[in-house]
Design a protein around this motif. Structure first.
Motif, PDB file in Angstrom:
ATOM      1  N   PRO A 186       0.797  -0.818  -0.117  1.00 43.07           N
ATOM      2  CA  PRO A 186      -0.016  -0.192  -0.445  1.00 43.07           C
ATOM      3  C   PRO A 186       0.862   1.135   0.041  1.00 43.07           C
ATOM      4  O   PRO A 186       1.859   1.903   0.067  1.00 43.07           O
ATOM      5  N   GLY A 187       0.411   2.570  -0.919  1.00 43.28           N
ATOM      6  CA  GLY A 187       1.332   3.336  -0.863  1.00 43.28           C
ATOM      7  C   GLY A 187       2.780   3.773  -1.293  1.00 43.28           C
ATOM      8  O   GLY A 187       3.118   4.388  -1.664  1.00 43.28           O
ATOM      9  N   PRO A 222      17.283  -4.857  -3.558  1.00 48.53           N
ATOM     10  CA  PRO A 222      16.545  -5.136  -2.565  1.00 48.53           C
ATOM     11  C   PRO A 222      15.063  -4.899  -1.421  1.00 48.53           C
ATOM     12  O   PRO A 222      14.313  -4.502  -2.385  1.00 48.53           O
ATOM     13  N   GLY A 223      15.129  -5.441  -0.605  1.00 46.76           N
ATOM     14  CA  GLY A 223      14.328  -5.337   0.459  1.00 46.76           C
ATOM     15  C   GLY A 223      14.369  -4.678   1.445  1.00 46.76           C
ATOM     16  O   GLY A 223      15.286  -3.947   1.235  1.00 46.76           O
ATOM     17  N   MET A 239      17.185   6.769   3.461  1.00 43.38           N
ATOM     18  CA  MET A 239      16.022   6.946   2.741  1.00 43.38           C
ATOM     19  C   MET A 239      14.596   5.687   3.190  1.00 43.38           C
ATOM     20  O   MET A 239      13.509   6.510   3.275  1.00 43.38           O
ATOM     21  N   THR A 240      15.068   4.984   3.476  1.00 45.51           N
ATOM     22  CA  THR A 240      14.320   3.717   4.563  1.00 45.51           C
ATOM     23  C   THR A 240      13.639   5.069   5.834  1.00 45.51           C
ATOM     24  O   THR A 240      12.466   4.317   6.132  1.00 45.51           O
ATOM     25  N   ALA A 241      14.211   5.599   6.695  1.00 44.19           N
ATOM     26  CA  ALA A 241      14.194   6.862   8.035  1.00 44.19           C
ATOM     27  C   ALA A 241      13.736   7.428   7.899  1.00 44.19           C
ATOM     28  O   ALA A 241      13.220   7.796   8.417  1.00 44.19           O
ATOM     29  N   ALA A 270       4.868   2.428   8.166  1.00 44.48           N
ATOM     30  CA  ALA A 270       4.780   1.366   7.470  1.00 44.48           C
ATOM     31  C   ALA A 270       5.838   0.463   7.235  1.00 44.48           C
ATOM     32  O   ALA A 270       5.604  -0.657   6.495  1.00 44.48           O
ATOM     33  N   ILE A 271       6.880   1.238   7.031  1.00 47.27           N
ATOM     34  CA  ILE A 271       8.173   0.488   7.669  1.00 47.27           C
ATOM     35  C   ILE A 271       8.193  -1.041   7.924  1.00 47.27           C
ATOM     36  O   ILE A 271       8.130  -1.935   8.319  1.00 47.27           O
ATOM     37  N   GLY A 272       7.744  -0.380   9.249  1.00 48.95           N
ATOM     38  CA  GLY A 272       7.386  -1.989  10.760  1.00 48.95           C
ATOM     39  C   GLY A 272       6.918  -3.338   9.845  1.00 48.95           C
ATOM     40  O   GLY A 272       7.057  -4.469   9.957  1.00 48.95           O
ATOM     41  N   LYS A 273       5.578  -2.944   8.519  1.00 45.27           N
ATOM     42  CA  LYS A 273       4.832  -4.170   8.483  1.00 45.27           C
ATOM     43  C   LYS A 273       5.764  -4.013   7.106  1.00 45.27           C
ATOM     44  O   LYS A 273       5.266  -5.794   7.090  1.00 45.27           O
TER      45      LYS A 273
END
Length: 243
Positions: free
Chosen positions: A145-146, A180-181, A187-189, A195-198
Motif C-alpha cells: 500500500p502506498g 533489496p528488501g 531513505m528508509t529512515a 509502514a516500514i514496520g509492516k
C-alpha cells in the motif's frame, strides 16, 4: 589481489546507504571509483569516508547535463570504465488517491529516466566485457500500500535489463538488477515508520538488511565471479519477495 583490481566503476547515489557501502567495498577490492550525489557537502563527506581511489562528481542523475559532466570527468581522468552501478533512486509513499503529477514525475525522473541515461551515456566510455548493475526493489513484484508508483518505476528498470542483455551481448556487457528488501538506509529512515514496520514484519529473516549486505551482492555482479550471469534480478531481501 582484489576482485576488482584495476577496474574503474561509476556509482550514482554514492553518498549514503547502499551506494556508499558499495563504493567502499569496490575500492577495498581494487577499483577506482567515481561517485555522484546531489548535495556537495554530503558528497565531500562521502569521498573523505571512502578514502583513496575515489572522485566525487556533484550532480543529479535525472539531469542529463549533469550526466554529461560526469562522463566528461571520467574521460579526463581514466578514459574508460568497467562497471556502472546505477544506484541513485528515490522512494516515497503515496496512496492511489493521493498520487500527484509531481510525485509521479519525481519518482520516474530519478528512478527510470535517470537510470536509462546514466547507462546510455556510459556506453561510449565503457569497455567491452563490462558490468551494468541497476538498483531495483522487491516493490517491483510485491504489492505494498502506498508504493505502487515506486514499485512501477522499479519494474520498469527490470525490463531495461532484459532488453539490454540482448542489445549489448555482442559487446559482452552484462546487465543485472540488484533488488533489496527493506534496508537500513537514510531513505528508509525518512519513510513512515509504521509502514516500514509492516514491511519488515513480512521478512522471513525477521529484520532489516544492512547496506553492506547489498554491497557484497553488488560486488558479485561487478566482478568476474558473475561472468556467466546476465539479465537476472538478484534479490537481497531476507526472503521478502520469495514467499
Amino acid at each position: 589481489m582484489g576482485k576488482l583490481q584495476g577496474k574503474v566503476a561509476v556509482i550514482t547515489g554514492g553518498t549514503a546507504g547502499i551506494g556508499l557501502a558499495a563504493a567502499k567495498i569496490f575500492v577495498a577490492e581494487g577499483a577506482y571509483v567515481f561517485v555522484t550525489g546531489r548535495r556537495q557537502k554530503e558528497l565531500d563527506d562521502a569521498v573523505q569516508d571512502i578514502g583513496d581511489n575515489v572522485i566525487g562528481v556533484q550532480g543529479d542523475a535525472a539531469n542529463l547535463a549533469d550526466l554529461d559532466r560526469l562522463y566528461e570527468t571520467v574521460k579526463a581522468a581514466t578514459a574508460q570504465i568497467d562497471i556502472v552501478f546505477a544506484n541513485a533512486g528515490v522512494g516515497e509513499f503515496a496512496p492511489l488517491e493521493g498520487v500527484t503529477e509531481e510525485h509521479f514525475d519525481k519518482i520516474f525522473d530519478i528512478n527510470v529516466k535517470g537510470v536509462l541515461f546514466t547507462v546510455q551515456k556510459a556506453l561510449p566510455v565503457m569497455r567491452d566485457g563490462g558490468s551494468i548493475i541497476l538498483t531495483g526493489s522487491v516493490a517491483s513484484i510485491k504489492g505494498t500500500p502506498g508504493l505502487a508508483v515506486y514499485g512501477a518505476s522499479k519494474a520498469a528498470i527490470r525490463n531495461f535489463v532484459r532488453g539490454w542483455t540482448v542489445e549489448l551481448k555482442d559487446r559482452r556487457i552484462r546487465a543485472n538488477v540488484l533488488s533489496p528488501g527493506p534496508i537500513a538506509t537514510p531513505m528508509t529512515a525518512a519513510q513512515p515508520q509504521e509502514a516500514i514496520g509492516k514491511i519488515v514484519s513480512a521478512v522471513p529473516m525477521g529484520r532489516m538488511g544492512e547496506p553492506d549486505e547489498v554491497a557484497k551482492a553488488a560486488l558479485f555482479l561487478a566482478s568476474a565471479d558473475s561472468s556467466f550471469v546476465t539479465g537476472i534480478e538478484l534479490f537481497v531481501d531476507g526472503g521478502r519477495a520469495q514467499i
